[in-house]
Scaffold this motif. Structure first.
Motif, PDB file in Angstrom:
ATOM      1  N   LYS A 118       0.774  -1.171  -0.031  1.00 39.92           N
ATOM      2  CA  LYS A 118      -0.130  -0.173   0.014  1.00 39.92           C
ATOM      3  C   LYS A 118       0.948   1.264   0.016  1.00 39.92           C
ATOM      4  CE  LYS A 118      -0.455   0.294   4.917  1.00 39.92           C
ATOM      5  NZ  LYS A 118      -1.667   0.444   6.270  1.00 39.92           N
ATOM      6  N   LEU A 119       0.145   2.325  -0.205  1.00 40.60           N
ATOM      7  CA  LEU A 119       0.933   3.571  -0.042  1.00 40.60           C
ATOM      8  C   LEU A 119       0.523   4.319   1.125  1.00 40.60           C
ATOM      9  CD1 LEU A 119       2.548   5.790  -1.571  1.00 40.60           C
ATOM     10  CD2 LEU A 119       0.553   6.559  -2.685  1.00 40.60           C
ATOM     11  N   THR A 120       1.393   4.760   1.864  1.00 44.02           N
ATOM     12  CA  THR A 120       0.703   5.397   3.303  1.00 44.02           C
ATOM     13  C   THR A 120       1.393   6.707   3.362  1.00 44.02           C
ATOM     14  OG1 THR A 120       1.257   3.159   4.408  1.00 44.02           O
ATOM     15  CG2 THR A 120       1.242   4.837   5.739  1.00 44.02           C
ATOM     16  N   LEU A 121       0.565   7.518   3.967  1.00 39.88           N
ATOM     17  CA  LEU A 121       0.864   8.879   4.184  1.00 39.88           C
ATOM     18  C   LEU A 121       1.206   9.160   5.723  1.00 39.88           C
ATOM     19  CD1 LEU A 121       0.906  12.001   2.938  1.00 39.88           C
ATOM     20  CD2 LEU A 121      -1.470  11.956   3.770  1.00 39.88           C
ATOM     21  N   TYR A 122       2.173   9.834   6.021  1.00 33.22           N
ATOM     22  CA  TYR A 122       2.542  10.107   7.460  1.00 33.22           C
ATOM     23  C   TYR A 122       2.446  11.603   7.618  1.00 33.22           C
ATOM     24  CZ  TYR A 122       4.554   5.194   7.289  1.00 33.22           C
ATOM     25  OH  TYR A 122       4.671   3.983   7.157  1.00 33.22           O
ATOM     26  N   GLN A 136      -6.944   8.256   7.195  1.00 38.02           N
ATOM     27  CA  GLN A 136      -8.035   8.942   5.937  1.00 38.02           C
ATOM     28  C   GLN A 136      -7.452   8.826   4.631  1.00 38.02           C
ATOM     29  OE1 GLN A 136      -6.714  10.586   8.834  1.00 38.02           O
ATOM     30  NE2 GLN A 136      -8.341  10.809  10.233  1.00 38.02           N
ATOM     31  N   PHE A 137      -6.171   8.763   4.596  1.00 43.26           N
ATOM     32  CA  PHE A 137      -5.297   8.777   3.288  1.00 43.26           C
ATOM     33  C   PHE A 137      -5.676   7.389   2.776  1.00 43.26           C
ATOM     34  CE2 PHE A 137      -2.119   7.826   0.197  1.00 43.26           C
ATOM     35  CZ  PHE A 137      -2.132   8.954  -0.516  1.00 43.26           C
ATOM     36  N   VAL A 138      -6.502   6.999   1.696  1.00 43.69           N
ATOM     37  CA  VAL A 138      -6.529   5.800   1.065  1.00 43.69           C
ATOM     38  C   VAL A 138      -6.220   5.914  -0.207  1.00 43.69           C
ATOM     39  CG1 VAL A 138      -7.994   3.974   0.692  1.00 43.69           C
ATOM     40  CG2 VAL A 138      -8.415   5.210   2.762  1.00 43.69           C
ATOM     41  N   ILE A 174      -1.308   8.970 -13.662  1.00 40.56           N
ATOM     42  CA  ILE A 174      -1.797  10.158 -12.893  1.00 40.56           C
ATOM     43  C   ILE A 174      -3.027   9.760 -12.168  1.00 40.56           C
ATOM     44  CG2 ILE A 174      -2.822  11.075 -14.986  1.00 40.56           C
ATOM     45  CD1 ILE A 174      -1.861  13.917 -13.952  1.00 40.56           C
ATOM     46  N   SER A 175      -3.358  10.343 -10.980  1.00 42.73           N
ATOM     47  CA  SER A 175      -4.653  10.388 -10.169  1.00 42.73           C
ATOM     48  C   SER A 175      -4.998  11.698  -9.876  1.00 42.73           C
ATOM     49  CB  SER A 175      -4.491   9.329  -9.163  1.00 42.73           C
ATOM     50  OG  SER A 175      -4.180   7.936  -9.615  1.00 42.73           O
ATOM     51  N   VAL A 176      -6.158  12.019  -9.313  1.00 31.68           N
ATOM     52  CA  VAL A 176      -6.655  13.451  -9.155  1.00 31.68           C
ATOM     53  C   VAL A 176      -7.714  13.188  -7.946  1.00 31.68           C
ATOM     54  CG1 VAL A 176      -8.558  13.199 -10.798  1.00 31.68           C
ATOM     55  CG2 VAL A 176      -7.835  15.606 -10.109  1.00 31.68           C
ATOM     56  N   ALA A 177      -7.695  14.014  -7.055  1.00 31.42           N
ATOM     57  CA  ALA A 177      -8.567  13.809  -5.954  1.00 31.42           C
ATOM     58  C   ALA A 177      -8.799  15.544  -5.634  1.00 31.42           C
ATOM     59  CB  ALA A 177      -7.928  13.392  -4.883  1.00 31.42           C
ATOM     60  N   PRO A 178     -10.250  15.764  -4.707  1.00 31.97           N
ATOM     61  CA  PRO A 178     -10.456  17.061  -4.388  1.00 31.97           C
ATOM     62  C   PRO A 178      -9.817  17.458  -2.991  1.00 31.97           C
ATOM     63  CG  PRO A 178     -12.164  15.418  -3.828  1.00 31.97           C
ATOM     64  CD  PRO A 178     -11.257  14.603  -4.665  1.00 31.97           C
ATOM     65  N   THR A 179      -9.162  16.368  -2.446  1.00 29.99           N
ATOM     66  CA  THR A 179      -8.522  16.877  -1.021  1.00 29.99           C
ATOM     67  C   THR A 179      -7.432  15.823  -1.083  1.00 29.99           C
ATOM     68  OG1 THR A 179      -9.600  15.165   0.347  1.00 29.99           O
ATOM     69  CG2 THR A 179     -10.380  17.439  -0.009  1.00 29.99           C
ATOM     70  N   LEU A 180      -6.254  16.103  -0.145  1.00 35.24           N
ATOM     71  CA  LEU A 180      -5.221  15.120  -0.283  1.00 35.24           C
ATOM     72  C   LEU A 180      -5.564  13.784   0.237  1.00 35.24           C
ATOM     73  CD1 LEU A 180      -2.161  14.892  -0.132  1.00 35.24           C
ATOM     74  CD2 LEU A 180      -2.248  15.742   2.337  1.00 35.24           C
ATOM     75  N   CYS A 181      -6.641  13.833   0.980  1.00 35.58           N
ATOM     76  CA  CYS A 181      -7.184  12.430   1.455  1.00 35.58           C
ATOM     77  C   CYS A 181      -7.898  11.609   0.427  1.00 35.58           C
ATOM     78  CB  CYS A 181      -7.574  12.424   2.724  1.00 35.58           C
ATOM     79  SG  CYS A 181      -6.268  12.770   4.189  1.00 35.58           S
ATOM     80  N   GLY A 182      -8.330  12.217  -0.549  1.00 39.08           N
ATOM     81  CA  GLY A 182      -9.319  11.814  -1.551  1.00 39.08           C
ATOM     82  C   GLY A 182     -10.695  12.458  -1.791  1.00 39.08           C
ATOM     83  N   PRO A 183     -11.472  11.346  -2.388  1.00 39.58           N
ATOM     84  CA  PRO A 183     -11.171   9.949  -2.891  1.00 39.58           C
ATOM     85  C   PRO A 183     -10.404  10.277  -4.202  1.00 39.58           C
ATOM     86  CG  PRO A 183     -13.635  10.950  -3.425  1.00 39.58           C
ATOM     87  CD  PRO A 183     -12.981  11.882  -2.362  1.00 39.58           C
ATOM     88  N   TRP A 184      -9.338   9.442  -4.525  1.00 39.84           N
ATOM     89  CA  TRP A 184      -8.378   9.515  -5.507  1.00 39.84           C
ATOM     90  C   TRP A 184      -9.007   8.732  -6.670  1.00 39.84           C
ATOM     91  CZ3 TRP A 184      -4.271  12.388  -5.802  1.00 39.84           C
ATOM     92  CH2 TRP A 184      -3.867  12.778  -4.758  1.00 39.84           C
ATOM     93  N   ASN A 185      -9.119   9.294  -7.935  1.00 37.44           N
ATOM     94  CA  ASN A 185      -9.607   8.893  -9.260  1.00 37.44           C
ATOM     95  C   ASN A 185      -8.542   8.627 -10.131  1.00 37.44           C
ATOM     96  OD1 ASN A 185     -11.317   8.262 -11.481  1.00 37.44           O
ATOM     97  ND2 ASN A 185     -11.397  10.119 -12.087  1.00 37.44           N
TER      98      ASN A 185
END
Length: 294
Positions: A118-122, A136-138, A174-185
């Motif tokens: 997985k990709l983990t944000l700290y 919250q980052f998924v 490339i992915s995009v999201a409205p916020t840092l924690c997503g939701p990622w598209n």
């Protein structure tokens, strides 16, 4: 035989902004080398930021004996004197590419850790030494060398897929999201070229477009850097508009480390890079062979 060689990386601080270096106008910039980590080890993937008049450089500290990387921080004053060095993040799996950045008053770290699945944000709980996972980052994929960017009112993530293995050096997603924690598209593949697709540092803005450093893996992994100019961020999917020529290492370092350059990271008025040399080491491979036999 190539089996008896290993990549050894060396990190440098260049006293010039990233745009200046990328344009080839930093030939005389002062350089400060990060300290060597010891036998069978190297430092690579330097990223940094300034905080209270100090430069904090995060880098992968890789150990060939354990075949695992951890994340170290190096703290410098304004004249690039090393004040402190410390291990700040270690996991059972390999860590690298410690992309550090600010957002809404907090400091975050997004290391590469695809072997964890997985990709983990700290988030920094006590900067720069204590980091806490952001649940919250998924992100749905264990992205390699994930490079986040807030641009045109959205969060973008440039990354390389972990599978199939050849894609790790030739495909940019490339992915995009409205916020840092997503939701990622996930918008899918943005670019495919072994000569420059895997992210290799911090992007910067050029007008309405973005310049993204990418690795040239044509001859060898991390053999050099190229630049992708990416635009049309207001379209359903951005586009790569151009790919620049290979960026060579600083001339006075080329003889000592002639075999690669795969990270270019801006930190205020300085630029962080790493350089590679292929090193012959028979002892290391005999030790590994002994472990397999016994």
């Amino acid at each position: 035989m190539s089996v008896f060689y290993r990549d050894m990386w060396h990190c440098l601080i260049l006293d010039a902004p990233i745009e200046t270096y990328a344009a080839g106008r930093a030939a005389r910039a002062a350089m400060t080398a990060l300290p060597m980590p010891g036998p069978h080890r190297f430092l690579a993937d330097p990223f940094g930021l300034w905080e209270q008049e100090k430069l904090y450089v995060f880098a992968e500290n890789y150990d060939y004996l354990t075949r695992k990387g951890v994340i170290d921080v190096f703290i410098y004053d304004r004249t690039f004197n090393l004040l402190e060095k410390r291990l700040v993040l270690s996991q059972p799996w390999h860590l690298s590419y410690p992309y550090v950045f600010r957002h809404e008053g907090e400091i975050y770290l997004l290391p590469e850790a695809f072997k964890s699945g997985k990709l983990t944000l700290y988030r920094a709980e006590q900067f720069p030494f204590i980091w806490k996972e952001v649940p919250q980052f998924v992100f749905p994929i264990a992205a390699i060398d994930a490079t986040p960017l807030f641009h045109a009112g959205k969060w973008w993530l440039f990354w390389t897929p972990p599978l199939p293995a050849p894609a790790r050096q030739s495909v940019l997603q490339i992915s995009v999201a409205p916020t840092l924690c997503g939701p990622w598209n996930n918008l899918g593949e943005l670019y495919r070229d072994r000569a420059g697709a895997r992210p290799g540092g911090t992007p910067w803005q050029k007008g309405e477009n973005i310049i993204l450093p990418v690795q040239d893996c044509t001859l060898t992994y991390g053999g050099g850097l190229r630049f992708l100019e990416i635009g049309h961020f207001d379209a359903p999917k951005p586009q790569v508009l151009s790919s620049s020529s290979l960026l060579p290492p600083p001339a006075d370092m080329k003889r000592a480390y002639p075999d690669g350059l795969h990270t270019l990271a801006g930190a205020g008025k300085v630029t962080l890079i790493d350089l590679k040399k292929r090193q012959f080491n028979l002892t290391h491979h005999l030790r590994r062979l002994g472990k397999r036999v016994f």
